[in-house]
Design an enzyme around this catalytic site. Sequence first.
Site, PDB file in Angstrom:
ATOM      1  N   TRP A 139      41.919  40.269  48.243  1.00  0.00           N
ATOM      2  CA  TRP A 139      41.890  41.172  47.097  1.00  0.00           C
ATOM      3  C   TRP A 139      40.803  42.225  47.247  1.00  0.00           C
ATOM      4  O   TRP A 139      40.984  43.384  46.839  1.00  0.00           O
ATOM      5  CB  TRP A 139      41.743  40.372  45.802  1.00  0.00           C
ATOM      6  CG  TRP A 139      42.924  39.479  45.579  1.00  0.00           C
ATOM      7  CD1 TRP A 139      42.960  38.107  45.643  1.00  0.00           C
ATOM      8  CD2 TRP A 139      44.274  39.896  45.316  1.00  0.00           C
ATOM      9  NE1 TRP A 139      44.237  37.658  45.430  1.00  0.00           N
ATOM     10  CE2 TRP A 139      45.068  38.726  45.229  1.00  0.00           C
ATOM     11  CE3 TRP A 139      44.881  41.142  45.154  1.00  0.00           C
ATOM     12  CZ2 TRP A 139      46.434  38.766  44.969  1.00  0.00           C
ATOM     13  CZ3 TRP A 139      46.251  41.191  44.897  1.00  0.00           C
ATOM     14  CH2 TRP A 139      47.012  40.015  44.811  1.00  0.00           C
ATOM     15  N   LYS A 170      45.104  33.899  34.763  1.00  0.00           N
ATOM     16  CA  LYS A 170      44.515  32.708  35.364  1.00  0.00           C
ATOM     17  C   LYS A 170      43.665  31.934  34.348  1.00  0.00           C
ATOM     18  O   LYS A 170      43.827  30.735  34.198  1.00  0.00           O
ATOM     19  CB  LYS A 170      43.697  33.089  36.598  1.00  0.00           C
ATOM     20  CG  LYS A 170      44.524  33.838  37.652  1.00  0.00           C
ATOM     21  CD  LYS A 170      43.700  34.296  38.824  1.00  0.00           C
ATOM     22  CE  LYS A 170      44.472  35.246  39.725  1.00  0.00           C
ATOM     23  NZ  LYS A 170      45.639  34.657  40.372  1.00  0.00           N
ATOM     24  N   ASP A 192      35.620  42.391  40.230  1.00  0.00           N
ATOM     25  CA  ASP A 192      36.930  41.833  39.924  1.00  0.00           C
ATOM     26  C   ASP A 192      36.719  40.345  39.655  1.00  0.00           C
ATOM     27  O   ASP A 192      36.430  39.571  40.565  1.00  0.00           O
ATOM     28  CB  ASP A 192      37.867  42.052  41.117  1.00  0.00           C
ATOM     29  CG  ASP A 192      39.238  41.416  40.918  1.00  0.00           C
ATOM     30  OD1 ASP A 192      39.476  40.801  39.865  1.00  0.00           O
ATOM     31  OD2 ASP A 192      40.073  41.537  41.842  1.00  0.00           O
TER      32      ASP A 192
END
Length: 361
Positions: free
Chosen positions: A102, A196, A172
């Site tokens: 990511w 999540k 992030d």
Amino acid sequence: MTRAHNFNAGPAALPTEVLEKAQKELTNFNNTGMSVMELSHRSADYEEVHNNAAALMKELMNIPDDYEVLFLQGGASLQFSMLPMNFLPEKAPGNYVLTGSWSEKALKEAEAMGPTKVGGSAKETNYTYIPAFDSLDMDNDDAYVHITSNNTIFGTQWQDFDYDWKAPLFADMSSDILSRPIPVERFSVIYAGAQKNLGPSGVTTVIIKKSLIENEKSGVPTVLKYSTHSKANSLYHTPPTFAIYMLNNVLEWIKANGGAEGMEKRNKQKSDTIYAAIDESSGFYTGHAEKDSRSRMNVTFTLPSEDLTKAFLTEAKENGFIGLNGHRSVGGCRASIYNAVTQESCDALASFMKKFHESNR
């Protein structure tokens, strides 16, 4: 039917109490005679949900008054583009610390917007660790520093953020937001897809310093400017109302279960349970992450052979364990144990792992 032991990496497990509340209110929210999905986003009934969600984020994360809480769309992936689009100048580089797939994707998007550099990387080991602070290349002239606080694919996590980052710090936190207390004041931007730890997919939370918004670049399309959403209380265009409703309910659940401190205690116990099954297996299970970089959200491990891995995953599914397949870039297995995953599910997985080991010595 009993609930599955849900170890999916995302969308992931939601608290049963939250799902049951949504089920109860699905066709008649707040005596409106309508589902929250049918309400106007300009209605008083929906705005109460919307504003309460933002207030709970501020309360649970101890967010200072000089920050905005925004509810956006496009997932964390859109933030990979929006951040450099608004805050990466023509000369100063965006500094990216690479700790997994990511962060690589975030860097790729920034490269299309302006100058970048890599201030640290663990790529040479296939991301088995978080780079040590003293190995990082930070500079006062950096436009900002970008990190990924938890790495779902590789099972690594920043253990703390106590470092002189030199430039504004962007993070992030899609896979570990509100899993533990964090010093929000160290960051200029925190962003996270909800799917999540915060709720279902469809809404992205952005926590951003007001002073940063004031310095965003000109020429950015209206809907991609943070100031647009800040001025409109995240209601510039139709928000993902059901996702925000669910996020609000999850935040209420987090508050009722001890807040960020309660989640940290809960997540430590859960991850310790599964890591113990790995560490006590005499090498039958091997963790991908180095011990001092281990994630409390995603436990990644391999078995001695592909045949044993396939057998493990097949038997696990037969026993009600869902989502244990490792990502293709790592292989093996992955147990994602976000906030809503119960201790009972982790106990059951650890027990299954021990039995599988005993049967396949």
